[in-house]
Write an enzyme that holds these catalytic residues in place. Structure first.
Site, PDB file in Angstrom:
ATOM      1  N   LYS A 184     119.390  60.608  -6.171  1.00 16.86           N
ATOM      2  CA  LYS A 184     118.701  60.545  -7.456  1.00 16.86           C
ATOM      3  C   LYS A 184     118.302  59.110  -7.852  1.00 16.86           C
ATOM      4  CE  LYS A 184     120.429  64.874  -9.411  1.00 16.86           C
ATOM      5  NZ  LYS A 184     121.359  65.526 -10.361  1.00 16.86           N
ATOM      6  N   ALA A 234     122.027  65.752  -1.858  1.00 14.35           N
ATOM      7  CA  ALA A 234     122.318  66.124  -3.250  1.00 14.35           C
ATOM      8  C   ALA A 234     122.021  64.961  -4.195  1.00 14.35           C
ATOM      9  CB  ALA A 234     123.759  66.617  -3.366  1.00 14.35           C
ATOM     10  N   SER A 235     122.853  64.783  -5.204  1.00 11.77           N
ATOM     11  CA  SER A 235     122.551  63.820  -6.274  1.00 11.77           C
ATOM     12  C   SER A 235     122.670  62.366  -5.846  1.00 11.77           C
ATOM     13  CB  SER A 235     123.475  64.074  -7.468  1.00 11.77           C
ATOM     14  OG  SER A 235     123.236  65.366  -8.007  1.00 11.77           O
ATOM     15  N   THR A 236     123.190  62.101  -4.633  1.00  9.01           N
ATOM     16  CA  THR A 236     123.323  60.704  -4.206  1.00  9.01           C
ATOM     17  C   THR A 236     121.966  60.025  -4.041  1.00  9.01           C
ATOM     18  OG1 THR A 236     123.400  61.364  -1.874  1.00  9.01           O
ATOM     19  CG2 THR A 236     125.506  61.138  -3.038  1.00  9.01           C
TER      20      THR A 236
END
Length: 623
Positions: A335, A331-333
């Site tokens: 980004k 997920a966003s980790t």
């Protein structure tokens, strides 16, 4: 008058010659036979003396192997994590007991022996040598030992024998790090024989099965000794001729910080998930917790089929090491890593802004890829996109970058590959690419696949250890270490530290881009969980979908089953100026990453950074 018979005359000369020939022949035969006899005696007594002496000694002298004591395992501060504890067993020498069945009945009044155990013992006696000891019952309590010792005179042939067995004083806390030892089975024996090590296990019943116990088996096991015993023709011991002491296994010290490990387990509080903490200065693993766990001590003496079946079939999967084998969408980790690629490949600059109305569309395609904030973030640059985790910005960035560059760049941070940590239980995860999808599904890669990868979803999966390792590279600005658990080895004379294993660094076209990303992660932490921490940290949260939500539907955790809810993730490191700990937290089906995983990360960093230096203390935190 009858004529007289003529007397036959003997030819003495002929007889003498015949006798002489016979005597010579007989003498020659005797000489030949004596020659053969002495030749055989010479062969037996002189030429073959050593061989027959050895054979004779083999029949007369029995070599009995003596098991070495297993090396101990400590944490980085010298706290004992795995030890050898004495255990007591009830043994029987059958020839010394008169009525074994009656004796077993009487013994069972002192030491409980079930009907099944009794039946198995009676059956075993049929094939057991009567002068050799037979184990009746293992793991006697001190009370049972005391009661039997008082009454031992009533049970000729029975005795209490002591030995050493592995014991893990912290139980389930370190199971997925230490692993456990168990009885050697046929598969273990075959592997030892193939490696030429079986002779070292002649007196050993146990071997490392998982984790550190298995990976460093050669260090921990030691070298066996032996006794040379003189025996009679029935195999009974007459006397001990020689004794060679075994060499104990080496003690090893791990990089694990026990207090931090305990804090991680406390914070997980039996929830499904994992916490991994790494020292970025050398790649040493400070904490590695997988929850739920199980007590490894039950495997040491042999776990029952019922108990093992419960562990194996549990929906919580306690046997899986989630830290190294659990595969989750990052997920966003990730980004920050994707933004770093965009900057270094000149797809964007720190000042490039993207308009976020709450969704993004592939050109000339109607489908809308929704941002987590349905009304959008407005104009955002790379720092804003990381701080507010703007999905739209990263949809656009992934589209402009393409899967080929994404996949190749992320591989440098360890995604899709084994980290090389020193335990065998590890999964590589998936870093998707065109070739991977063609091999796995025999399908082409679509642009929509790239868009999902741009926010750490889709086919992309990673382990908590890989996440922590990838952020370690960010914190170190490209410097890479192999994550490891072994810190040092101790033998009889000294302790030797094991050097950190470095890997080729990640090199950027513009090294200043490291600072852009890390500063954005610092601002993310300062504006959320770490605003009053007393130290500067950097972080990025993530909320990973477990199943896909339709374009026109809204995710509602209250209306779906618990095991389908989002996973909560966070990565963080501190202090920002001189990182000493990197953290990855994954909570299964916990929901929003910042809300649920955030407090866990804050508590972990507080535990490590502020343990010896309370807020306001300017001294360097101890490690």
């Amino acid at each position: 008058m009858a004529p007289r018979k003529r007397m036959a005359m003997h030819d003495h000369a002929a007889e003498a010659a015949l006798f002489k020939r016979r005597a010579i022949f007989t003498f020659a035969c005797v000489v030949v036979l004596l020659t053969v006899l002495f030749s055989n005696l010479y062969q037996l007594q002189i030429l073959s003396f050593k061989d027959y002496e050895t054979r004779s000694n083999d029949n007369r002298i029995r070599v009995v192997p003596v098991a070495p004591s297993r090396g101990l395992i400590y944490d980085r501060h010298g706290v004992l994590l795995a030890e050898n504890q004495p255990f007591y067993a009830l043994e029987l020498i059958p020839e010394k007991a008169s009525d074994i069945a009656d004796a077993l009945d009487r013994v069972s009044k002192i030491i409980p022996i079930s009907a099944e155990e009794r039946e198995n013992l009676i059956e075993s006696l049929k094939f057991h040598r009567r002068f050799k000891p037979l184990t009746i019952k293992n793991r006697l309590t001190e009370k049972e030992v005391a009661l039997f010792s008082v009454n031992q005179h009533e049970f000729p042939g029975f005795s209490i024998q002591a030995g050493l067995k592995r014991y893990y004083p912290y139980g389930s806390l370190l199971t997925h790090v230490l692993g456990y030892v168990g009885r050697i089975n046929n598969r273990d024996q075959a592997a030892l024989q193939a490696n030429g090590q079986w002779h070292n296990y002649a007196a050993t019943h146990d071997i490392g099965k998982q984790g550190i116990e298995k990976y460093y088996e050669s260090l921990l096991h030691g070298q066996p000794g032996h006794l040379e015993e003189e025996v009679n023709n029935r195999g009974r011991t007459i006397r001990t001729l020689k004794s060679i002491a075994p060499k104990p296994g080496q003690d090893i010290y791990l990089t694990i910080d026990l207090k931090l490990q305990q804090k991680a387990m406390e914070l997980l509080d039996s929830r499904r998930g994992s916490i991994v903490a790494i020292d970025p200065r050398d790649g040493g693993v400070l904490a590695m917790v997988s929850s739920p766990s199980y007590d490894p001590n039950q495997f040491v003496h042999g776990i029952s089929s019922k108990a093992y079946s419960e562990l194996l079939n549990s929906r919580s999967r306690p046997l899986i090491n989630r830290a190294t084998q659990g595969q989750y969408a990052p997920a966003s980790t990730v980004k920050p890593h994707i933004a770093l690629l965009g900057l270094d490949d000149n797809v964007v600059t720190p000042k490039t802004r993207v308009w976020d109305p709450g969704f993004w569309q592939i050109p000339n395609v109607e489908r809308k890829y929704r941002d987590w904030k349905r009304w959008g973030h407005g104009w955002v640059d790379v720092a804003d996109a990381l701080i507010h985790s703007c999905d739209t910005y990263f949809y656009d960035l992934a589209y402009k970058t393409g899967i080929d560059k994404l996949s190749n760049f992320m591989t440098q941070f360890g995604f899709g590959e084994l980290t090389g940590i020193d335990i065998n239980e590890e999964s590589a995860g998936i870093m998707p690419s065109r070739d991977w999808k063609r091999i796995r599904y025999n399908q082409p890669w679509y642009i929509g696949d790239t868009i999902s990868v741009g926010i750490g979803q889709g086919y992309w999966t990673t382990t908590p250890l890989q996440l922590a390792n990838s952020v370690t590279i960010l914190a170190n600005k490209g410097e890479r270490f192999v994550p490891h658990l072994l810190k040092s080895i101790k033998d009889d004379t000294r302790m030797v530290d094991t050097p950190a294993d470095k890997m080729p660094p990640v090199v950027l076209n513009n090294p200043k881009n490291w600072d852009v990303i890390n500063l954005a992660m610092k601002d993310t932490a300062h504006k959320s969980r770490f605003v009053d921490a007393g130290y500067n940290a950097a972080m990025k949260t993530g909320t990973a979908q477990v199943f896909s939500v339709a374009e026109d539907e809204k995710y509602d955790a209250d209306t779906i089953e618990e095991h389908l809810r989002d996973n909560a993730l966070i990565v963080a490191y501190a202090p920002y100026e001189n990182p000493k700990i990197v953290l990855a937290v994954v909570l299964e089906n916990a929901g929003w990453g910042g809300v649920n995983a955030g407090p866990v990360a804050r508590a972990m960093l507080d535990e490590y950074i502020l343990r010896d230096n309370p807020p306001g203390d300017t001294a360097e935190p101890k490690s």
